[in-house]
Design a protein around this motif. Sequence first.
Motif, PDB file in Angstrom:
ATOM      1  N   THR A  51       0.806  -1.224   0.000  1.00 38.42           N
ATOM      2  CA  THR A  51       0.000   0.000   0.000  1.00 38.42           C
ATOM      3  C   THR A  51       0.836   1.270   0.000  1.00 38.42           C
ATOM      4  OG1 THR A  51      -0.079  -0.155   2.414  1.00 38.42           O
ATOM      5  CG2 THR A  51      -1.918  -1.100   1.189  1.00 38.42           C
ATOM      6  N   TRP A  52       2.071   1.204   0.479  1.00 36.38           N
ATOM      7  CA  TRP A  52       2.973   2.364   0.544  1.00 36.38           C
ATOM      8  C   TRP A  52       2.331   3.528   1.290  1.00 36.38           C
ATOM      9  CZ3 TRP A  52       7.791   1.272  -0.782  1.00 36.38           C
ATOM     10  CH2 TRP A  52       8.009   0.221  -1.667  1.00 36.38           C
ATOM     11  N   ASP A  53       2.060   3.315   2.578  1.00 42.05           N
ATOM     12  CA  ASP A  53       1.532   4.382   3.423  1.00 42.05           C
ATOM     13  C   ASP A  53       2.194   4.311   4.796  1.00 42.05           C
ATOM     14  OD1 ASP A  53       0.281   2.285   4.812  1.00 42.05           O
ATOM     15  OD2 ASP A  53      -1.581   2.512   3.681  1.00 42.05           O
ATOM     16  N   LEU A  54       1.741   5.154   5.711  1.00 40.67           N
ATOM     17  CA  LEU A  54       2.334   5.273   7.050  1.00 40.67           C
ATOM     18  C   LEU A  54       1.441   4.665   8.119  1.00 40.67           C
ATOM     19  CD1 LEU A  54       3.657   8.948   6.796  1.00 40.67           C
ATOM     20  CD2 LEU A  54       4.963   6.823   6.498  1.00 40.67           C
ATOM     21  N   THR A  55       0.633   3.692   7.749  1.00 38.62           N
ATOM     22  CA  THR A  55      -0.297   3.100   8.709  1.00 38.62           C
ATOM     23  C   THR A  55       0.438   2.445   9.871  1.00 38.62           C
ATOM     24  OG1 THR A  55      -1.881   2.679   6.928  1.00 38.62           O
ATOM     25  CG2 THR A  55      -2.185   1.464   8.995  1.00 38.62           C
ATOM     26  N   ILE A  56       1.476   1.674   9.570  1.00 39.24           N
ATOM     27  CA  ILE A  56       2.217   0.962  10.615  1.00 39.24           C
ATOM     28  C   ILE A  56       2.926   1.952  11.539  1.00 39.24           C
ATOM     29  CG2 ILE A  56       4.128  -0.621  11.042  1.00 39.24           C
ATOM     30  CD1 ILE A  56       1.591  -1.971  10.073  1.00 39.24           C
ATOM     31  N   TRP A  57       3.547   2.970  10.971  1.00 40.20           N
ATOM     32  CA  TRP A  57       4.246   3.950  11.793  1.00 40.20           C
ATOM     33  C   TRP A  57       3.272   4.747  12.661  1.00 40.20           C
ATOM     34  CZ3 TRP A  57       9.109   3.331  12.631  1.00 40.20           C
ATOM     35  CH2 TRP A  57       9.927   2.766  11.666  1.00 40.20           C
ATOM     36  N   THR A  58       2.080   5.011  12.130  1.00 41.06           N
ATOM     37  CA  THR A  58       1.059   5.686  12.939  1.00 41.06           C
ATOM     38  C   THR A  58       0.651   4.823  14.115  1.00 41.06           C
ATOM     39  OG1 THR A  58       0.237   6.818  10.954  1.00 41.06           O
ATOM     40  CG2 THR A  58      -1.216   6.757  12.881  1.00 41.06           C
TER      41      THR A  58
END
Length: 292
Positions: A51-58
């Motif tokens: 997905t190439w997003d910041l969900t995990i880091w959030t």
Amino acid sequence: MKSQSKTWNDPVLVAAVAPLAIVMLVFFLVPLAMTALLTFQTTQYYRLQWTWDLTIWTEIFSKPHYWTIMLRTVGMALICVVISILIAFPTAYALTTRLKTYSAQIQILIIFAFLTDAVLKTFGWILVLDRQGVANWLLSYLGLGPEAMDILFTPTGTMIGMVYNLAVYPMFTIYLSLARIDRDLVLASYDAGASRIRTFFEVTLPLSRPGLYSGAVLVFVLSLGAFLEPKVLGGGTSPLASELIRQSFETRVNWPLGAALTIVLIVIGALTLALAAAFVFRRTPAARRELA
């Protein structure tokens, strides 16, 4: 005889360094980059989604549970470093001074400790720390009760296992530094009127710092990845970062989360070592002059 200064334009130097550089690139930097890229993905129904997003880091920065475990891991690692050094330095010092006659035999025992399987050594401590184990049997024989010591499956038990498995590393590095100290420097200090204590703190201890620092770094880095001791001797009651990462990969099948936690642990460890190095560099004027 004049010393020749070499530059990176020297083909001989490049040829000597190239194999190590290739190994570091292929087996360290490339997997580390792949791990970092994995942190920007997500999982759905136990399958990886690009997905190439910041969900995990959030998720990591919004949940204090992860940071509590990370800080606990760093704290346990620092405590393990202090205890290991306090055990290793007197032992190494005795090997180079009082026990030189038996140094060869003791060195064989130290090497044997390196070769002994950590799983075997860790599970052996259960026989000692169990409520019906050797330690409580000895304490009850001394009249302290049948279950005077109950530290198995506690953070104390974890620390005992970590120190037991890792103290041999600074013991070996400190021994090498102490063995290289010129005995004439110590004798010169005595001739100048210094006492044994002053000679130790002004001659022996400063000259043994390379082995002490390298041993401390080894213990700290290996403590950050301690997995067996918290699981076996700690009983999982106070999990460390390695157990959290394992659960993310295996139990939750959340590879991006496990990869992100791995990166966080590496960064925290690197920052801790950098702060320690800056502190040592600031307190050691000789190191600054040598660098200059």
